[in-house]
Design an enzyme around this catalytic site. Structure first.
Site, PDB file in Angstrom:
ATOM      1  N   GLU A 278       0.826  -1.214   0.000  1.00  0.00           N
ATOM      2  CA  GLU A 278       0.000   0.000   0.000  1.00  0.00           C
ATOM      3  C   GLU A 278       0.857   1.260   0.000  1.00  0.00           C
ATOM      4  O   GLU A 278       0.838   2.025   0.968  1.00  0.00           O
ATOM      5  CB  GLU A 278      -0.880   0.038   1.256  1.00  0.00           C
ATOM      6  CG  GLU A 278      -1.777  -1.137   1.457  1.00  0.00           C
ATOM      7  CD  GLU A 278      -2.389  -1.172   2.861  1.00  0.00           C
ATOM      8  OE1 GLU A 278      -1.898  -0.462   3.764  1.00  0.00           O
ATOM      9  OE2 GLU A 278      -3.356  -1.916   3.051  1.00  0.00           O
ATOM     10  N   PRO A 279       1.609   1.527  -1.049  1.00  0.00           N
ATOM     11  CA  PRO A 279       2.413   2.752  -1.040  1.00  0.00           C
ATOM     12  C   PRO A 279       1.553   3.993  -1.277  1.00  0.00           C
ATOM     13  O   PRO A 279       0.633   3.968  -2.098  1.00  0.00           O
ATOM     14  CB  PRO A 279       3.383   2.557  -2.212  1.00  0.00           C
ATOM     15  CG  PRO A 279       2.681   1.613  -3.133  1.00  0.00           C
ATOM     16  CD  PRO A 279       1.756   0.772  -2.301  1.00  0.00           C
ATOM     17  N   GLY A 280       1.843   5.062  -0.540  1.00  0.00           N
ATOM     18  CA  GLY A 280       1.159   6.337  -0.769  1.00  0.00           C
ATOM     19  C   GLY A 280       2.184   7.353  -1.218  1.00  0.00           C
ATOM     20  O   GLY A 280       2.277   7.757  -2.373  1.00  0.00           O
ATOM     21  N   ARG A 281       3.036   7.732  -0.252  1.00  0.00           N
ATOM     22  CA  ARG A 281       4.028   8.771  -0.472  1.00  0.00           C
ATOM     23  C   ARG A 281       4.888   8.513  -1.712  1.00  0.00           C
ATOM     24  O   ARG A 281       5.155   9.424  -2.478  1.00  0.00           O
ATOM     25  CB  ARG A 281       4.940   8.824   0.766  1.00  0.00           C
ATOM     26  CG  ARG A 281       5.845  10.020   0.822  1.00  0.00           C
ATOM     27  CD  ARG A 281       6.829   9.874   1.997  1.00  0.00           C
ATOM     28  NE  ARG A 281       6.211   9.529   3.251  1.00  0.00           N
ATOM     29  CZ  ARG A 281       5.838  10.426   4.170  1.00  0.00           C
ATOM     30  NH1 ARG A 281       6.044  11.702   3.975  1.00  0.00           N
ATOM     31  NH2 ARG A 281       5.279  10.013   5.293  1.00  0.00           N
ATOM     32  N   ARG A 317       3.546  19.628   7.426  1.00  0.00           N
ATOM     33  CA  ARG A 317       4.526  18.601   7.782  1.00  0.00           C
ATOM     34  C   ARG A 317       5.694  19.138   8.625  1.00  0.00           C
ATOM     35  O   ARG A 317       6.098  18.479   9.594  1.00  0.00           O
ATOM     36  CB  ARG A 317       5.031  17.865   6.538  1.00  0.00           C
ATOM     37  CG  ARG A 317       3.905  17.200   5.724  1.00  0.00           C
ATOM     38  CD  ARG A 317       4.401  16.216   4.686  1.00  0.00           C
ATOM     39  NE  ARG A 317       5.033  15.084   5.307  1.00  0.00           N
ATOM     40  CZ  ARG A 317       6.339  14.894   5.373  1.00  0.00           C
ATOM     41  NH1 ARG A 317       7.146  15.748   4.794  1.00  0.00           N
ATOM     42  NH2 ARG A 317       6.840  13.862   5.988  1.00  0.00           N
ATOM     43  N   CYS A 349      -0.286  32.899  13.098  1.00  0.00           N
ATOM     44  CA  CYS A 349       0.066  33.364  14.442  1.00  0.00           C
ATOM     45  C   CYS A 349       0.380  32.201  15.366  1.00  0.00           C
ATOM     46  O   CYS A 349      -0.364  31.916  16.318  1.00  0.00           O
ATOM     47  CB  CYS A 349      -1.060  34.220  14.995  1.00  0.00           C
ATOM     48  SG  CYS A 349      -1.276  35.666  13.964  1.00  0.00           S
TER      49      CYS A 349
HETATM   50  N1  LLP Z   1      -1.242   1.832   4.641  1.00  0.00           N
HETATM   51  C1  LLP Z   1      -1.686   2.254   5.843  1.00  0.00           C
HETATM   52  C2  LLP Z   1      -2.552   1.392   6.640  1.00  0.00           C
HETATM   53  C3  LLP Z   1      -1.314   3.536   6.303  1.00  0.00           C
HETATM   54  O1  LLP Z   1      -1.760   3.958   7.479  1.00  0.00           O
HETATM   55  C4  LLP Z   1      -0.492   4.361   5.504  1.00  0.00           C
HETATM   56  C5  LLP Z   1      -0.104   5.692   5.947  1.00  0.00           C
HETATM   57  C6  LLP Z   1      -0.056   3.858   4.254  1.00  0.00           C
HETATM   58  C7  LLP Z   1      -0.450   2.602   3.863  1.00  0.00           C
HETATM   59  C8  LLP Z   1       0.803   4.666   3.310  1.00  0.00           C
HETATM   60  O2  LLP Z   1       2.031   5.016   3.844  1.00  0.00           O
HETATM   61  P1  LLP Z   1       3.106   5.754   2.895  1.00  0.00           P
HETATM   62  O3  LLP Z   1       3.533   4.762   1.827  1.00  0.00           O
HETATM   63  O4  LLP Z   1       2.434   6.926   2.293  1.00  0.00           O
HETATM   64  O5  LLP Z   1       4.195   6.143   3.800  1.00  0.00           O
HETATM   65  N2  LLP Z   1       1.000  12.516   7.450  1.00  0.00           N
HETATM   66  C9  LLP Z   1       2.247  11.811   7.599  1.00  0.00           C
HETATM   67  C10 LLP Z   1       2.159  10.399   7.071  1.00  0.00           C
HETATM   68  C11 LLP Z   1       1.050   9.579   7.696  1.00  0.00           C
HETATM   69  C12 LLP Z   1       0.941   8.215   7.099  1.00  0.00           C
HETATM   70  C13 LLP Z   1      -0.266   7.512   7.589  1.00  0.00           C
HETATM   71  N3  LLP Z   1      -0.430   6.191   7.087  1.00  0.00           N
HETATM   72  C14 LLP Z   1       3.360  12.608   6.904  1.00  0.00           C
HETATM   73  O6  LLP Z   1       3.092  13.676   6.379  1.00  0.00           O
HETATM   74  O7  LLP Z   1       4.521  12.190   6.908  1.00  0.00           O
END
Ligand code: LLP
Length: 422
Positions: A278-281, A317, A349
């Site tokens: 499950e990649p997001g970033r 962030r 502020c």
């Molecule tokens: N799967 C699950 C269950 C998750 O909770 C997350 C992210 C991902 C996949 C994706 O993770 P990634 O590949 O994007 O790292 N707001 C924070 C990051 C919070 C991530 C939450 N969960 C930031 O700005 O660094």
């Protein structure tokens, strides 16, 4: 001064370009601050991801929370990736973007009954359940709706991801997941359930992981657990190995997807079922930037402040995780030009409205000049808010020499329209 950056965001003729356009040209058409993304970079990232995981037959579910803009979701859906969701709102968006139900995984620690019902109505492929309590509620809902649900149990493997404490999720004391021993009990308890098929295990130990060892360790623990469950004669047909793959924010720290994919393939070799991540970033971070203008250069000791029109409300962030985004001027200076250290701050502020301290920028940095935060495609626009009654910034997409607004700025007039004065 840091130099950008990737194939589609780079200086040419001393001007910062995104694909074929200069950021300066784009900023003439729209008020700062705004987000701007490269379509080509997104497509490249999808391809890189596919190349890395596809060769081992590992499925990819994009973690929508990283950036849930509808246009980006549609592009991702068109490329055939599945999605990982964490709310009813995300479910609505991905359905609108055309993602088929069976390509959706629904994660999250606090899914409400309404959200679970909606998920079953939309035919979500798999629900990653995070507690015995949620499993009981889901069982009741599935029975009441007379539909069956495919379920994985998210396990807390108790492995420290070696990342920022605020984005660590897989250690004891984190709210996420189920203890391994309890997962085994639940698999047995629900084995013959008429509406739930609990045949998967899931994990996600944190985000921006740059060290492969803890990830390897967590995957190993999950596979061991699966073998134990299988040894007890209960099926495990699916493993969801989460996301969290770290990207380079300019300090050279990142995780190579090839090494992740290879580690997964090696550790899961003896496991006969399907495997997903499950990649997001990774997919969206480097596609985007936040473009802002210098409001004032405030001369103070020990360092001058570069006060921008973007603040922590636009890009949270740094305030939340002490994250650093490379900060560069749109107009590049000659190597020989003087640089100066600034504290780069926003107008909100709050003292925590500080992007960076001692940032090296041109000594000639001028009021009105455009300054950009790079690698701002993930967890940036989605986390923006209207504190201090600020406008929520627009999002733009560049495709070659064309630019489109893909989300308008949310202005105070728009927000005021929701208020009532009784
Ligand atoms: N799967 C699950 C269950 C998750 O909770 C997350 C992210 C991902 C996949 C994706 O993770 P990634 O590949 O994007 O790292 N707001 C924070 C990051 C919070 C991530 C939450 N969960 C930031 O700005 O660094």
């Amino acid at each position: 001064m840091n130099t950008p950056l990737n194939t589609h965001i780079a200086y040419r003729d001393q001007q910062l370009h995104i694909e074929s356009l200069t950021v300066g040209q784009i900023a003439e058409q729209i008020e700062t601050p705004f987000y701007c993304y490269s379509k080509a970079m997104l497509l490249d990232n999808i391809q890189t991801c596919r190349d890395a995981f596809g060769r081992y037959g590992i499925d990819i579910h994009y973690a929508v929370k990283a950036n849930s803009n509808l246009t980006l979701l549609s592009l991702i859906a068109t490329q055939g990736l599945g999605v990982d969701l964490v709310s009813g709102g995300e479910l609505k968006r991905v359905a609108r973007a055309g993602v088929p139900g069976d390509s959706m995984v629904f994660s999250g620690v606090g899914k409400t009954q309404t959200e679970l019902r909606d998920a079953l109505l939309k035919g979500v492929g798999r629900i990653n359940v995070e507690s015995a309590e949620e499993l009981a509620v889901l069982a009741d809902i599935a029975a009441e709706m007379n539909v069956s649900a495919q379920v994985s149990l998210r396990v807390n493997p108790d492995v420290a991801a070696n990342t920022h404490a605020h984005i660590t999720t897989g250690t004891k004391g984190n709210k996420f997941g189920i203890e391994p021993a309890q997962a085994i009990e639940l698999m047995a308890e629900y084995a013959a359930h008429p509406f739930l098929c609990v045949d998967g295990l899931a994990m996600h130990i944190g985000s921006q992981i740059c060290d492969i060892e803890p990830y390897r360790q967590a995957v190993t623990r999950l596979v061991d657990l699966a073998q134990q469950v299988i040894g007890d004669d209960y099926p495990v047909n699916h493993l969801d190995l989460g996301g969290g793959f770290g990207v380079d924010y300019g300090d050279g720290q990142a995780l190579s997807l090839e090494s992740v994919a290879q580690a997964i393939a090696e550790i899961t070799e003896s496991f006969g079922g399907s495997v997903s991540v499950e990649p997001g970033r990774f997919l969206v971070a480097n596609i985007g930037m936040l473009v802002s203008r210098v409001v004032y250069v405030k001369e103070t000791e020990p360092l001058p402040f570069a006060i921008l029109d973007a603040g922590m409300t636009d890009l949270m962030r740094p305030a939340l995780y002490q994250a650093r985004h490379q900060t560069v001027p749109v107009k590049q200076r000659a190597e020989s030009d003087d640089v100066r250290a600034y504290d780069v701050v926003g107008p909100v502020c709050e003292s925590t409205d500080t992007f960076s301290r001692g940032e090296l920028l041109p000594a000639s940095l001028a009021e009105g000049e455009l300054v950009v935060f790079l690698s701002a495609g993930a967890y940036c626009a989605v986390m923006s808010n209207s504190y201090n009654s600020r406008t929520i910034p627009a999002e733009l997409l560049v495709d070659g020499d064309e630019v489109s607004v893909i989300r308008h700025a949310i202005t105070q007039d728009a927000l005021l329209a929701y208020e009532e004065t009784p």
